[in-house]
Design a protein around this motif. Structure first.
Motif, PDB file in Angstrom:
ATOM      1  N   CYS A  85       0.853  -1.187   0.000  1.00 15.86           N
ATOM      2  CA  CYS A  85       0.000   0.000   0.000  1.00 15.86           C
ATOM      3  C   CYS A  85       0.888   1.236   0.000  1.00 15.86           C
ATOM      4  O   CYS A  85       1.658   1.453   0.946  1.00 15.86           O
ATOM      5  CB  CYS A  85      -0.906  -0.018   1.234  1.00 15.86           C
ATOM      6  N   LEU A  86       0.792   2.027  -1.057  1.00 11.28           N
ATOM      7  CA  LEU A  86       1.666   3.182  -1.240  1.00 11.28           C
ATOM      8  C   LEU A  86       0.850   4.454  -1.401  1.00 11.28           C
ATOM      9  O   LEU A  86      -0.189   4.452  -2.078  1.00 11.28           O
ATOM     10  CB  LEU A  86       2.548   2.989  -2.482  1.00 11.28           C
ATOM     11  N   CYS A  87       1.337   5.528  -0.818  1.00  9.67           N
ATOM     12  CA  CYS A  87       0.743   6.849  -0.982  1.00  9.67           C
ATOM     13  C   CYS A  87       1.614   7.622  -1.964  1.00  9.67           C
ATOM     14  O   CYS A  87       2.811   7.792  -1.732  1.00  9.67           O
ATOM     15  CB  CYS A  87       0.708   7.558   0.374  1.00  9.67           C
ATOM     16  N   ASN A  88       1.028   8.079  -3.068  1.00  8.44           N
ATOM     17  CA  ASN A  88       1.811   8.750  -4.104  1.00  8.44           C
ATOM     18  C   ASN A  88       1.039   9.947  -4.673  1.00  8.44           C
ATOM     19  O   ASN A  88       0.022   9.749  -5.337  1.00  8.44           O
ATOM     20  CB  ASN A  88       2.142   7.762  -5.236  1.00  8.44           C
ATOM     21  N   PRO A  89       1.480  11.182  -4.416  1.00 10.57           N
ATOM     22  CA  PRO A  89       2.632  11.597  -3.625  1.00 10.57           C
ATOM     23  C   PRO A  89       2.462  11.189  -2.159  1.00 10.57           C
ATOM     24  O   PRO A  89       1.344  11.173  -1.647  1.00 10.57           O
ATOM     25  CB  PRO A  89       2.650  13.117  -3.762  1.00 10.57           C
TER      26      PRO A  89
ATOM     27  N   GLN B 296       7.051  13.395  -1.440  1.00  7.90           N
ATOM     28  CA  GLN B 296       7.900  12.807  -2.478  1.00  7.90           C
ATOM     29  C   GLN B 296       7.091  11.913  -3.410  1.00  7.90           C
ATOM     30  O   GLN B 296       6.135  11.258  -2.991  1.00  7.90           O
ATOM     31  CB  GLN B 296       9.046  12.019  -1.843  1.00  7.90           C
ATOM     32  N   LEU B 297       7.519  11.875  -4.668  1.00  6.24           N
ATOM     33  CA  LEU B 297       6.817  11.111  -5.703  1.00  6.24           C
ATOM     34  C   LEU B 297       7.579   9.848  -6.086  1.00  6.24           C
ATOM     35  O   LEU B 297       8.808   9.841  -6.144  1.00  6.24           O
ATOM     36  CB  LEU B 297       6.664  11.960  -6.968  1.00  6.24           C
ATOM     37  N   ILE B 298       6.820   8.809  -6.359  1.00  5.97           N
ATOM     38  CA  ILE B 298       7.347   7.653  -7.079  1.00  5.97           C
ATOM     39  C   ILE B 298       6.966   7.870  -8.533  1.00  5.97           C
ATOM     40  O   ILE B 298       5.786   8.058  -8.854  1.00  5.97           O
ATOM     41  CB  ILE B 298       6.747   6.339  -6.554  1.00  5.97           C
TER      42      ILE B 298
END
Length: 361
Positions: free
Chosen positions: A151-155, A161-163
């Motif tokens: 589970c990733l938060c992007n940004p 920070q961005l992936i």
């Protein structure tokens, strides 16, 4: 220790009372809400439809789902609406029943609360790498066996920070190979003009284990209405999420908001004009202080580290300004803070207050 209680920005009322202040006396930089406020198009729609309050909301939200699907060039079946992004985070945790989950640290606390029964593995981000996430996440997925969800938060929140899309594709490919659900929270993605080059929405068809969460809350300044949606081309996942939803979890005005706001191109353009000027202004001004290490922002909030021993939140609150302490984020200390990007007059007040504090006056 797992996070079991919700702590977010915007909860400044109680702290203000402790210092003899009222809510109206506080300039709030803790909640990342569009300072343009509620769009006029939505205000007009709500005003014209007040009588709708005597009716139940449409149970399947077909018009709302169709509008969101059209906006993203998807099918109606690919859209699951929710009472804000948080309801969908908890929903997908229940549906996937993932028992081993990879999360960023630091990141938004609700993922940890949603997957409370799971074993949580943390991809720990560091100041040495400017809190970049992609390389660490890839290493962790390769190393950890039996992962069932990432589970990733992007940004990412709070670091901003961005992936990149290319990095996220690599993560998605690895998750697909290992039958791992990849859940991406793109709640702040709308603040990036031309975000289709970063978002993974156009790759939903390539990755059946991919689910993306979006929210109207931040960009359209409607946290009180609570409206978000999840996108996936995994039919089994989508159907399970629709089946487990409580009836009428989205109120009538939130339903209307989702159908009206995506067409408000004037508001969207005004937002991009505002953020492009104010984000750069606030970042440059904050970076002038030797007492701060400021991380370059990608969206509508700025993350920084205080290099001197000082309770900066308390000092600013005494001047009527509230900022977000990041001390309760996993992996961060009391010297990390986050501030929202606001209108020029408000941003200038913050800078002037910091000048006074750091000068010792």
């Amino acid at each position: 220790m797992k996070i079991t209680t919700a702590m977010h920005g915007g909860n400044y009322n109680e702290l203000a009372k402790q210092h003899g202040l009222t809510k109206e006396m506080i300039l709030d930089f803790s909640a990342n809400i569009n300072p343009l406020g509620v769009p006029a198009s939505l205000k007009q729609t709500i005003t014209a439809n007040l009588d709708k309050l005597v009716e139940y909301p449409e149970p399947d939200y077909l018009a709302l789902r169709a509008r969101i699907a059209s906006f993203h060039q998807l099918d109606l079946a690919n859209v699951i609406p929710g009472n804000g992004a948080t309801e969908l985070i908890f929903g997908i945790a229940k549906v996937t029943k993932a028992q081993k989950v990879l999360l960023l640290a630091p990141t938004f606390a609700e993922y940890e609360r949603a997957f409370f029964d799971a074993e949580i593995i943390y991809a720990e981000l560091t100041k040495e790498t400017h809190f970049a996430a992609a390389e660490t996440v890839l290493e962790m997925i390769k190393r950890e066996t039996d992962l069932e969800a990432v589970c990733l938060c992007n940004p990412n929140n709070p670091t901003g920070q961005l992936i990149s899309q290319q990095e996220m594709i690599q993560i998605a490919e690895l998750c697909e190979e290992r039958n791992i659900y990849l859940i991406i929270d793109e709640a702040f993605m709308d603040f990036l003009e031309g975000n289709e080059t970063i978002s993974m929405i156009n790759y939903l068809g390539s990755f059946p284990h991919l689910a993306i969460i979006r929210a109207f809350t931040k960009f359209f300044a409607i946290p009180g209405l609570r409206l978000g949606y999840l996108l996936t081309k995994n039919d089994l996942l989508a159907e399970a999420l629709l089946q487990m939803r409580e009836p009428w979890s989205i109120n009538t005005f939130a339903d209307m908001a989702g159908q009206v706001l995506l067409d408000d191109t004037d508001y969207i353009t005004q937002t991009y004009n505002w953020i492009s000027a104010e984000r750069d202004f606030l970042y440059q001004e904050l970076s002038k202080f030797s007492e701060l290490t400021v991380y370059r922002p990608s969206v509508n909030y700025i993350f920084f580290h205080l290099e001197t021993p000082l309770d900066l939140r308390k000092e600013l609150l005494l001047k009527g300004i509230f900022i977000r302490s990041c001390a309760n984020y996993r992996g961060l200390t009391e010297n990390y803070y986050r501030v929202a990007v606001k209108a020029r007059c408000d941003n200038t007040k913050l800078i002037r207050a910091l000048e006074v504090i750091f000068s010792g006056n």
